[in-house]
Design a protein around this motif. Structure first.
Motif, PDB file in Angstrom:
ATOM      1  N   ALA A  68       0.503  -0.834   0.429  1.00  0.00           N
ATOM      2  CA  ALA A  68       0.252   0.090  -0.101  1.00  0.00           C
ATOM      3  C   ALA A  68       0.888   1.718   0.102  1.00  0.00           C
ATOM      4  N   ARG A  69       0.443   2.313  -0.635  1.00  0.00           N
ATOM      5  CA  ARG A  69       0.937   3.300  -0.440  1.00  0.00           C
ATOM      6  C   ARG A  69       0.554   4.005   0.812  1.00  0.00           C
ATOM      7  N   VAL A  70       1.145   4.781   1.399  1.00  0.00           N
ATOM      8  CA  VAL A  70       0.573   6.424   2.527  1.00  0.00           C
ATOM      9  C   VAL A  70       1.193   7.208   2.817  1.00  0.00           C
ATOM     10  N   TYR A  71       0.700   8.195   2.356  1.00  0.00           N
ATOM     11  CA  TYR A  71       0.708  10.056   2.757  1.00  0.00           C
ATOM     12  C   TYR A  71       0.909  10.383   3.773  1.00  0.00           C
ATOM     13  N   THR A  72       1.947  11.358   4.707  1.00  0.00           N
ATOM     14  CA  THR A  72       1.567  11.618   5.377  1.00  0.00           C
ATOM     15  C   THR A  72       1.436  13.371   5.219  1.00  0.00           C
ATOM     16  N   PRO A  73       0.946  14.009   5.947  1.00  0.00           N
ATOM     17  CA  PRO A  73       0.655  15.083   5.622  1.00  0.00           C
ATOM     18  C   PRO A  73       1.955  16.191   6.253  1.00  0.00           C
ATOM     19  N   PRO A  74       2.279  17.189   5.630  1.00  0.00           N
ATOM     20  CA  PRO A  74       3.393  18.446   6.331  1.00  0.00           C
ATOM     21  C   PRO A  74       3.187  18.470   7.473  1.00  0.00           C
ATOM     22  N   GLY A  75       4.196  18.623   8.379  1.00  0.00           N
ATOM     23  CA  GLY A  75       4.803  18.659   9.328  1.00  0.00           C
ATOM     24  C   GLY A  75       3.933  17.750  10.290  1.00  0.00           C
ATOM     25  N   TYR A  76       4.102  16.075   9.691  1.00  0.00           N
ATOM     26  CA  TYR A  76       3.421  14.935  10.567  1.00  0.00           C
ATOM     27  C   TYR A  76       4.837  14.754  11.922  1.00  0.00           C
ATOM     28  N   GLY A  77       4.092  14.609  12.873  1.00  0.00           N
ATOM     29  CA  GLY A  77       5.654  13.730  13.921  1.00  0.00           C
ATOM     30  C   GLY A  77       4.151  13.214  14.394  1.00  0.00           C
ATOM     31  N   LYS A  78       4.879  12.075  15.601  1.00  0.00           N
ATOM     32  CA  LYS A  78       4.727  10.857  16.411  1.00  0.00           C
ATOM     33  C   LYS A  78       3.786  11.696  17.344  1.00  0.00           C
ATOM     34  N   ASP A 109      -1.350  18.185  -0.554  1.00  0.00           N
ATOM     35  CA  ASP A 109      -0.256  19.887   0.393  1.00  0.00           C
ATOM     36  C   ASP A 109      -0.825  20.986  -0.098  1.00  0.00           C
ATOM     37  N   ASN A 110      -1.157  21.708  -0.868  1.00  0.00           N
ATOM     38  CA  ASN A 110      -1.503  22.685  -1.703  1.00  0.00           C
ATOM     39  C   ASN A 110      -3.600  23.631  -0.673  1.00  0.00           C
ATOM     40  N   LEU A 111      -3.759  22.156  -0.115  1.00  0.00           N
ATOM     41  CA  LEU A 111      -4.636  22.497   0.818  1.00  0.00           C
ATOM     42  C   LEU A 111      -3.928  23.388   2.163  1.00  0.00           C
ATOM     43  N   TYR A 112      -3.496  22.541   2.538  1.00  0.00           N
ATOM     44  CA  TYR A 112      -2.943  22.878   3.845  1.00  0.00           C
ATOM     45  C   TYR A 112      -2.283  24.244   4.141  1.00  0.00           C
ATOM     46  N   ALA A 113      -1.699  24.111   2.336  1.00  0.00           N
ATOM     47  CA  ALA A 113      -0.908  25.844   2.377  1.00  0.00           C
ATOM     48  C   ALA A 113      -1.874  26.615   2.722  1.00  0.00           C
ATOM     49  N   ASP A 114      -3.689  25.871   2.177  1.00  0.00           N
ATOM     50  CA  ASP A 114      -4.393  27.906   2.712  1.00  0.00           C
ATOM     51  C   ASP A 114      -5.314  27.092   2.584  1.00  0.00           C
ATOM     52  N   LYS A 115      -5.138  26.640   4.274  1.00  0.00           N
ATOM     53  CA  LYS A 115      -5.567  25.996   5.708  1.00  0.00           C
ATOM     54  C   LYS A 115      -7.046  25.336   4.898  1.00  0.00           C
ATOM     55  N   LYS A 116      -7.957  25.026   4.386  1.00  0.00           N
ATOM     56  CA  LYS A 116      -8.586  24.463   4.266  1.00  0.00           C
ATOM     57  C   LYS A 116      -8.714  22.765   4.501  1.00  0.00           C
ATOM     58  N   HIS A 278     -12.082  18.663  -2.897  1.00  0.00           N
ATOM     59  CA  HIS A 278     -13.526  18.332  -2.603  1.00  0.00           C
ATOM     60  C   HIS A 278     -14.058  17.716  -1.028  1.00  0.00           C
ATOM     61  N   PHE A 279     -13.743  16.863  -0.764  1.00  0.00           N
ATOM     62  CA  PHE A 279     -14.425  15.966  -0.167  1.00  0.00           C
ATOM     63  C   PHE A 279     -12.880  15.762   1.085  1.00  0.00           C
ATOM     64  N   ALA A 280     -11.998  15.620   0.332  1.00  0.00           N
ATOM     65  CA  ALA A 280     -11.168  16.146   1.580  1.00  0.00           C
ATOM     66  C   ALA A 280     -10.798  17.667   3.037  1.00  0.00           C
ATOM     67  N   GLN A 281     -11.379  18.859   2.165  1.00  0.00           N
ATOM     68  CA  GLN A 281     -11.835  19.478   2.891  1.00  0.00           C
ATOM     69  C   GLN A 281     -13.342  19.617   3.590  1.00  0.00           C
ATOM     70  N   LEU A 282     -13.865  17.747   3.266  1.00  0.00           N
ATOM     71  CA  LEU A 282     -14.994  18.218   4.045  1.00  0.00           C
ATOM     72  C   LEU A 282     -15.008  17.771   5.647  1.00  0.00           C
ATOM     73  N   VAL A 283     -13.852  16.517   5.204  1.00  0.00           N
ATOM     74  CA  VAL A 283     -13.960  15.254   6.130  1.00  0.00           C
ATOM     75  C   VAL A 283     -13.451  15.551   7.461  1.00  0.00           C
ATOM     76  N   PHE A 284     -14.048  15.352   8.602  1.00  0.00           N
ATOM     77  CA  PHE A 284     -12.993  15.707   9.636  1.00  0.00           C
ATOM     78  C   PHE A 284     -13.465  16.576  10.341  1.00  0.00           C
ATOM     79  N   ARG A 285     -14.269  17.204  10.057  1.00  0.00           N
ATOM     80  CA  ARG A 285     -14.545  18.169  10.805  1.00  0.00           C
ATOM     81  C   ARG A 285     -15.874  18.901  11.401  1.00  0.00           C
TER      82      ARG A 285
END
Length: 296
Positions: A68-78, A109-116, A278-285
């Motif tokens: 599988a492939r796994v994306y971890t976001p900018p600033g990822y830390g444990k 990455d771009n959504l995180y840069a825009d705080k979205k 669009h989906f990434a902006q809606l989840v976990f909010r």
């Protein structure tokens, strides 16, 4: 009817060139999801970047190690815990398809840069739970492997992710979405396992999607448990009627959901990248009420 037969026979090739027009139910609400901004899926200079890595996990379901492939976001830390989106590929792909055509890391990455968007892990599995089948095999031969992935996901992959990464291990911290065949899997597995997933998205879902009448066991329970149900398809996609049928069933049974009809959209990554945007902006909010949409 002839067109429907062609789609069922070779839906991976989208052999049914039917154009659906603005008369489609829900089309008037398409402005709720405007086209993403220019270059939303292109790498920007000066933007912090996440990491996309390949991992292997032991699959008791299949009896082998699977990738599988796994994306971890900018600033990822444990030192913090993250929610997880399981993002599924189409019938011709594997764990690399989204990375090849969908730029999920760049979009996020771009959504995180825009705080979205809320920082999350994104897991890109191989939705074909088999020792030796590939996308080159005939579709009927692959079908059991696509169905078997439900068990692999629930009993092998999710436990691996939750043991290996600092993620939240509750239903409201898990989302599942996918494109085409993976959209069908996401609706089947997500709506069939609402004690595991609270956020579900089907992008241009394919004929492996269960019949609308069979997707949800208890509509009132689903309405209570779902934080987001996102159903989307292009109005020029030969598989449009599948998403439309799901939408109609949800409306009739008063299950809150977001229904997106993409004007001029076909069965391709132009649509699926925008769905992820669009989906990434809606989840976990926020509270559930903020995320539930209806099409009345």
């Amino acid at each position: 009817m002839k067109c429907r037969v062609l789609v069922l026979a070779a839906w991976a090739a989208i052999a049914c060139p039917v154009a659906f027009t603005a008369a489609q139910p829900g089309a008037a609400k398409a402005e709720k999801f405007p086209d993403p901004p220019k270059d939303y899926d292109k790498k920007r200079d000066g933007v912090a970047r996440g990491t996309l890595e390949t991992v292997e996990y032991d699959s008791a379901t299949v009896g082998i190690k699977r990738k599988a492939r796994v994306y971890t976001p900018p600033g990822y830390g444990k030192d913090q815990k993250y929610p997880v989106l399981y993002l599924l590929h189409g019938i011709g792909g594997d764990e690399n398809e989204w990375a090849r055509g969908g730029a999920p890391d760049v979009i996020l990455d771009n959504l995180y840069a825009d705080k979205k968007a809320v920082p999350m892990l994104v897991v890109l599995p191989n939705g074909r739970a088999s020792k030796d089948l590939t996308a080159r095999d005939p579709i009927p031969k692959q079908s059991p492997a696509f169905a078997a992935f439900e068990k692999d996901l629930l009993t092998d992959l999710i436990p691996f992710v939750e043991k290996t990464y600092p993620v939240k291990a509750d239903r409201e911290s898990r989302a599942i979405a996918g494109l085409s065949m993976g959209g069908g899997q996401a609706l089947n597995f997500g709506l069939g396992n609402l004690d595991t997933f609270a956020w579900v998205g089907g992008f241009s879902s394919a004929p492996n999607t269960r019949r609308p009448a069979d997707l949800i066991r208890d509509h009132a329970d689903a309405a209570k448990k779902l934080r987001l149900l996102y159903v989307a398809c292009g109005d020029k996609d030969g598989l449009f009627r599948i998403s439309e049928g799901v939408h109609k069933m949800l409306d009739e049974n008063k299950v809150p959901h977001e229904y997106r009809v993409v004007p001029g959209g076909g069965h391709d990554f132009r649509v699926w990248r925008s769905d992820l945007y669009h989906f990434a902006q809606l989840v976990f909010r926020g509270p559930a009420a903020e995320n539930k949409g209806t099409d009345k």
